[in-house]
Design a protein around this motif. Structure first.
Motif, PDB file in Angstrom:
ATOM      1  N   GLU A 167      35.619  55.624  40.993  1.00 59.49           N
ATOM      2  CA  GLU A 167      37.096  55.245  40.362  1.00 59.49           C
ATOM      3  C   GLU A 167      37.375  56.709  39.787  1.00 59.49           C
ATOM      4  OE1 GLU A 167      38.837  54.153  41.713  1.00 59.49           O
ATOM      5  OE2 GLU A 167      38.030  52.781  42.662  1.00 59.49           O
ATOM      6  N   ASP A 170      38.157  72.507  40.934  1.00 59.57           N
ATOM      7  CA  ASP A 170      37.759  71.060  39.878  1.00 59.57           C
ATOM      8  C   ASP A 170      36.524  70.604  39.446  1.00 59.57           C
ATOM      9  OD1 ASP A 170      41.081  71.528  39.817  1.00 59.57           O
ATOM     10  OD2 ASP A 170      40.955  69.790  41.023  1.00 59.57           O
ATOM     11  N   ARG A 196      42.916  53.871  38.963  1.00 66.78           N
ATOM     12  CA  ARG A 196      41.611  53.612  38.923  1.00 66.78           C
ATOM     13  C   ARG A 196      41.044  52.263  40.162  1.00 66.78           C
ATOM     14  NH1 ARG A 196      41.963  57.838  36.704  1.00 66.78           N
ATOM     15  NH2 ARG A 196      40.649  58.958  35.603  1.00 66.78           N
ATOM     16  N   GLN A 211      49.341  69.007  37.810  1.00 72.53           N
ATOM     17  CA  GLN A 211      49.135  70.773  38.250  1.00 72.53           C
ATOM     18  C   GLN A 211      50.031  71.363  39.321  1.00 72.53           C
ATOM     19  OE1 GLN A 211      45.439  71.173  40.169  1.00 72.53           O
ATOM     20  NE2 GLN A 211      45.119  73.419  39.140  1.00 72.53           N
ATOM     21  N   LYS A 266      44.666  66.355  35.164  1.00 71.21           N
ATOM     22  CA  LYS A 266      43.926  66.979  36.479  1.00 71.21           C
ATOM     23  C   LYS A 266      44.330  68.646  36.863  1.00 71.21           C
ATOM     24  CE  LYS A 266      43.064  65.656  40.890  1.00 71.21           C
ATOM     25  NZ  LYS A 266      43.450  64.808  41.473  1.00 71.21           N
ATOM     26  N   GLY A 267      42.723  69.320  36.630  1.00 68.65           N
ATOM     27  CA  GLY A 267      43.312  70.873  37.028  1.00 68.65           C
ATOM     28  C   GLY A 267      44.115  71.374  36.057  1.00 68.65           C
ATOM     29  N   TRP A 278      42.938  71.807  32.396  1.00 63.85           N
ATOM     30  CA  TRP A 278      41.468  71.463  31.192  1.00 63.85           C
ATOM     31  C   TRP A 278      41.396  73.200  30.590  1.00 63.85           C
ATOM     32  CZ3 TRP A 278      39.704  70.210  36.424  1.00 63.85           C
ATOM     33  CH2 TRP A 278      40.064  68.294  36.417  1.00 63.85           C
ATOM     34  N   PHE A 279      41.772  74.358  31.687  1.00 64.56           N
ATOM     35  CA  PHE A 279      41.689  75.319  31.209  1.00 64.56           C
ATOM     36  C   PHE A 279      43.200  76.306  31.174  1.00 64.56           C
ATOM     37  CE2 PHE A 279      37.909  74.072  32.598  1.00 64.56           C
ATOM     38  CZ  PHE A 279      37.260  73.675  31.600  1.00 64.56           C
ATOM     39  N   GLU A 298      49.551  53.425  43.163  1.00 60.90           N
ATOM     40  CA  GLU A 298      48.969  54.734  42.417  1.00 60.90           C
ATOM     41  C   GLU A 298      49.335  55.493  43.534  1.00 60.90           C
ATOM     42  OE1 GLU A 298      45.384  52.895  44.453  1.00 60.90           O
ATOM     43  OE2 GLU A 298      44.118  53.139  42.728  1.00 60.90           O
ATOM     44  N   LYS A 299      49.676  55.672  44.626  1.00 64.15           N
ATOM     45  CA  LYS A 299      50.011  56.799  45.283  1.00 64.15           C
ATOM     46  C   LYS A 299      51.290  57.201  46.006  1.00 64.15           C
ATOM     47  CE  LYS A 299      46.432  60.501  44.094  1.00 64.15           C
ATOM     48  NZ  LYS A 299      47.273  61.639  43.747  1.00 64.15           N
TER      49      LYS A 299
END
Lengths: 262, 634
Positions: free
Chosen positions: A138, A201, B32, B118, B143-144, B146-147, B258-259
């Motif tokens: 997941e 990613d 998830r 992001q 997500k994406g 992180w940096f 979810e989306k």
């Protein structure tokens, strides 16, 4: 030369032939930890043959491949896979009759410990194991935004989506090294951009070294840390994307010699 | 109406936490692959820590907080947190471009912006140099990111942590701010969609927003056993009243998909008892049903065509307040079991208590169709500035109307036919625009700018925007929107602009075909095509659309009939500003943009060359030229 501890895979002087055709002649290279290594070259340069040697589909007649210091040249593909080398395919190889989720769960087979009987009874440890693997799957679905196609049968998906599932499947194996064989082939500009985004990613999040074999120069130049150029089975150049762009050998291989001289 | 003790949304949240605690689920979100649940107590704690986190970062009473992204539990919590600190929440549509985001954030002087992921963070960072007032951009999907090292950024969890620390130092502060919150605090800004000029921010107080929810709750039986699916933007009145206000007032459970792509699937999984779809979505479902039926097995098609008229008949009998006789009842039962039930199930529409439509005019044919399928479809007429104006009450359905005025709304029709409103749910003026406020509130009545009337049974009929009711050269009045909504009932027409005016002697139309359904239709007939540009100009397609227009023309007076039309070579597109973000047609902009085509519609030409500029993703520009057929209608 880099410290041995920085190198995850070392390839020495690889030779592969199909009858009289020499597909690879003396290719040597190394994959460093945490990098995206681009491998480019014109059609028939030996890019896919090279990947097939690494994961054991083809047997080179000369040369050695070392993964994390151990010699893997003669191992069968499934053993190489269980060492943590996972790949995608130029011509997608998935279970077309299963849905996305099942494809990804199946990919984790090599990581599962319970036996067939325990799996069937689905009790105790095997139950917990299934949940753990499902969580990992997941996470990948979330990373690659596969939610809308989680329960869709893979055979019915459009090409670009199947490419994504193929990448997800490779990731589901929890690889230490990821080999991508033309992940952007046959995609339009938007799909290519998306795919590049996903590759970045994956790389950022999991810090896995990636070998990216690609036909599309632009994509490789954008996302690779280092690039190796193959032509007629030989390595003709190696360096940063900026160095490769100006390398006369590379220009010659791609555009022909007349232009390179002009 | 009994006055509530809880006169702000924050106090209602606190009440629900006390009433339901950890025993009842307040929110569910699919993540998830699993429906994750949050009880009222958990929601309250999230809001508490988030709110205190914002306060520790410098949020004060009266400050504005923007929320940019898909609607998720986090966006609800962000809104509640801003309001609990006596601030104002501003929803921004997830698909807004950076300049649009810049306008909303700077115009409202936001101090904090919540950004989903992001994509949204990138938008904000690209304009951050022009947002000096923004102290933090707070994201919840890392997500994406992180940096990313921009000091402007902060994660949702970091803010929650700050809140926890703040609470340890200042126990009781959160409860006190809630206690201090007043019913005339501004809860949200709702930006007008900007069909004319720059969007204006309507300031909505807690009292207004609670009034909206309360009225709905009284007219339709909504209680804490209900399930709601939330997937519309907080920038829209629909989500603020059906989602936020209803949820807090009734204690119902709100579900988040979810989306955006999985809404239909998730609706089927949850089976919400209340559903709010925009007319475009209803039109979409109707088109899907019709198109899929064309594709269906002949046997299925046969039964569908046998039993649909039965359902219409039953609907008519029910509308006349009569009881169907035994034969009709029996037929209906068979039809329901064989056709309607499976159909509704497929669409996730089974077991709905009440379903809503609202926002823009919907075709009566569509209302009637869903009513015949046995859905209690209810039209809601409300606007940001007034809240709910009129809606169908249960069992008082008329497909042509918006229902009777809501009980506590005073309604008047001006001499010119404009709908004027007085209500407890009225807005508190436009932000930083006293002039516009005064103009719209002449004589103490809010001027809706909508053209309508009240019919013989006391139902409100909304025809069109005042500005859009048109007069032809001979002085005959007609409403383009009236024809447009009815044409959109056709599975083959996705959108349409009806044109006419004082300098024109007849009415014409620019049609945007539905590429999917027309495409399917063409495939069955072995008509080869490449793109919408190609398909739309096929003779057969012109003939197909002409039939739909002729059908409409029969129901119109002679002067209002469409005499000529073109099938546009592309879709109307919100990214090209042809539609608003709520997918309303930007009429004057579109008329301006396609003025060449309109001129040709009133000439003797049979085709016209059009050039459309194209901007490729890498920034290159190109021009596409092609010829468009001008088709007459008899």
């Amino acid at each position: 030369m880099h410290e041995p501890s920085q190198i995850i895979m070392q390839i020495d002087n690889l030779y592969l032939a199909f009858g009289g055709v020499e597909a690879l002649s003396g290719v040597s290279l190394e994959v460093r930890k945490g990098e995206i290594l681009g491998v480019i070259g014109p059609n028939g340069a030996g890019k896919t043959s090279f990947l097939n040697c690494v994961n054991g589909f083809y047997r080179p007649y000369k040369g050695k491949i070392y993964f994390e210091g151990s010699h893997i040249t003669d191992l069968p593909p499934y053993k190489i896979a269980s060492l943590g080398i996972s790949r995608t395919f130029q011509h997608i190889e998935l279970y077309t009759g299963l849905n996305t989720l099942d494809n990804l769960m199946a990919a984790r087979h090599s990581l599962m410990k319970s036996g067939a009987l325990a799996g069937m009874l689905y009790f105790g440890k095997s139950h917990q194991e299934e949940i753990r693997h499902r969580q990992a799957v997941e996470d990948i679905i979330n990373l690659l935004e596969l939610e809308p196609i989680r329960k869709k049968v893979v055979g019915a998906l459009p090409y670009g989506q199947r490419k994504k599932v193929d990448l997800a499947r490779a990731l589901a194996m929890k690889p230490k090294l990821l080999l991508l064989d033309e992940p952007m082939a046959g995609m339009n500009v938007e799909e290519k951009e998306d795919m590049a985004r996903y590759v970045i990613d994956v790389h950022e999040l999991q810090r896995i070294p990636i070998v990216l074999v690609e036909h599309d120069m632009g994509v490789v130049m954008d996302i690779a840390d280092r690039v190796i150029v193959l032509d007629f089975g030989k390595k003709i150049a190696e360096g940063t994307p900026a160095e490769i762009k100006t390398n006369p050998e590379v220009i010659k291989a791609y555009l022909g010699s007349a232009l390179a001289q002009a | 109406m009994a006055m509530l003790v809880e006169n702000t949304l924050s106090k209602l949240l606190r009440r629900n936490c006390q009433r339901y605690g950890s025993k009842k689920v307040a929110m569910r979100v699919k993540d998830r692959g699993i429906w994750q649940r949050y009880t009222w107590e958990q929601c309250y704690q999230k809001v508490q820590h988030l709110s205190l986190g914002l306060i520790s970062l410098g949020l004060e009473a009266g400050d504005k907080v923007a929320i940019l992204g898909e609607t998720k539990p986090e966006s609800y919590w962000a809104e509640f947190a801003a309001q609990a600190a006596r601030g104002t929440a501003i929803g921004i549509f997830a698909d807004c471009t950076p300049p649009e985001v810049e306008y909303f954030v700077t115009h409202s002087e936001c101090k904090f912006v919540f950004a989903h992921d992001q994509e949204q963070v990138d938008k904000l960072l690209s304009i951050s140099s022009r947002l000096p007032l923004v102290k933090k951009v707070i994201y919840w999907d890392a997500k994406g990111l992180w940096f990313y090292t921009d000091p402007l950024l902060m994660s949702f969890d970091q803010v929650l942590d700050l809140g926890r620390k703040y609470e340890a130092l200042h126990p009781g502060h959160f409860e006190q701010t809630i206690e201090d919150s007043r019913s005339d605090d501004i809860a949200v800004f709702l930006y007008t969609s900007g069909t004319t000029g720059l969007p204006k921010a309507a300031m909505i107080s807690h009292q207004s927003i609670i009034t909206w929810g309360n009225e709905m709750k009284q007219l339709h039986p909504i209680d804490d056993s209900d399930e709601f699916m939330s997937f519309l933007s907080l920038a829209w009145i629909g989500e603020q009243s059906f989602g936020i206000s209803n949820m807090l007032l009734s204690g119902m459970t709100t579900n988040f998909p979810e989306k955006p792509e999985t809404v239909q699937e998730n609706i089927r999984e949850i089976g919400p008892s209340i559903l709010f779809y925009s007319p475009k979505l209803w039109e979409n479902i109707n088109r899907t049903i019709q198109a899929k039926m064309i594709d269906a097995h002949p046997l299925k098609r046969f039964f569908y065509h046998i039993f649909l008229p039965v359902n219409y008949k039953i609907a008519d009998i029910r509308l006349a307040n009569e009881k169907p006789n035994f034969v009709w009842k029996a037929l209906h039962l068979v039809g329901y079991t064989m056709v309607v039930r499976p159909l509704l199930d497929k669409l996730g529409l089974l077991g709905k208590k009440v379903v809503y439509t609202g926002g823009i005019a919907i075709s009566p044919d569509i209302m009637h169709f869903f009513y015949a399928l046995g859905l209690n479809i209810v039209n809601v007429y409300g606007i940001s500035e007034t809240g709910l104006i009129a809606t169908h009450w249960m069992n008082d359905f008329k497909s042509e109307t918006c229902g009777p005025p809501s009980p506590q709304v005073q309604l008047r029709i001006s001499k010119e036919g404009e709908i004027l409103v007085r209500s407890q749910g009225l807005f508190s003026g436009y932000y930083k625009n006293a002039e516009a406020t005064q103009q719209s509130m002449k004589g103490g009545w809010y001027h809706t700018g909508d053209f309508g009337n009240i019919n013989e049974v006391g139902h409100l009929v909304v025809m069109d925007r005042m500005a859009d009711v048109k007069e032809l050269a001979r002085g005959n009045k007609f409403s383009p929107q009236y024809s447009e909504t009815r044409l959109r009932f056709s599975p083959y027409i996705k959108d349409v602009l009806v044109v006419g005016g004082e300098d024109k002697t007849y009415v014409s139309a620019i049609v945007n075909i539905d590429i999917e359904n027309v495409g399917r239709w063409a495939e069955i007939r072995h008509i080869a095509y490449t793109t919408i540009a190609d398909l739309s100009q096929k003779q057969e397609v012109t003939q197909l659309i002409r039939k739909d227009i002729e059908r409409l023309n029969k129901s119109l007076p002679d002067w209002a009939r469409i005499k000529k039309f073109v099938n546009l070579h592309k879709d109307f597109d919100a990214d090209e500003a042809e539609l608003t973000r709520t997918r309303k047609l930007r009429r004057s902009f579109v008329e301006e943009r396609y003025s060449d085509i309109i001129v040709a519609l009133y000439s003797n030409d049979t085709e016209i060359m059009v050039e459309s500029p194209i901007v490729y993703r890498d920034g290159r520009r190109g021009v596409m030229k092609r010829s468009i057929q001008i088709a007459p209608v008899d």
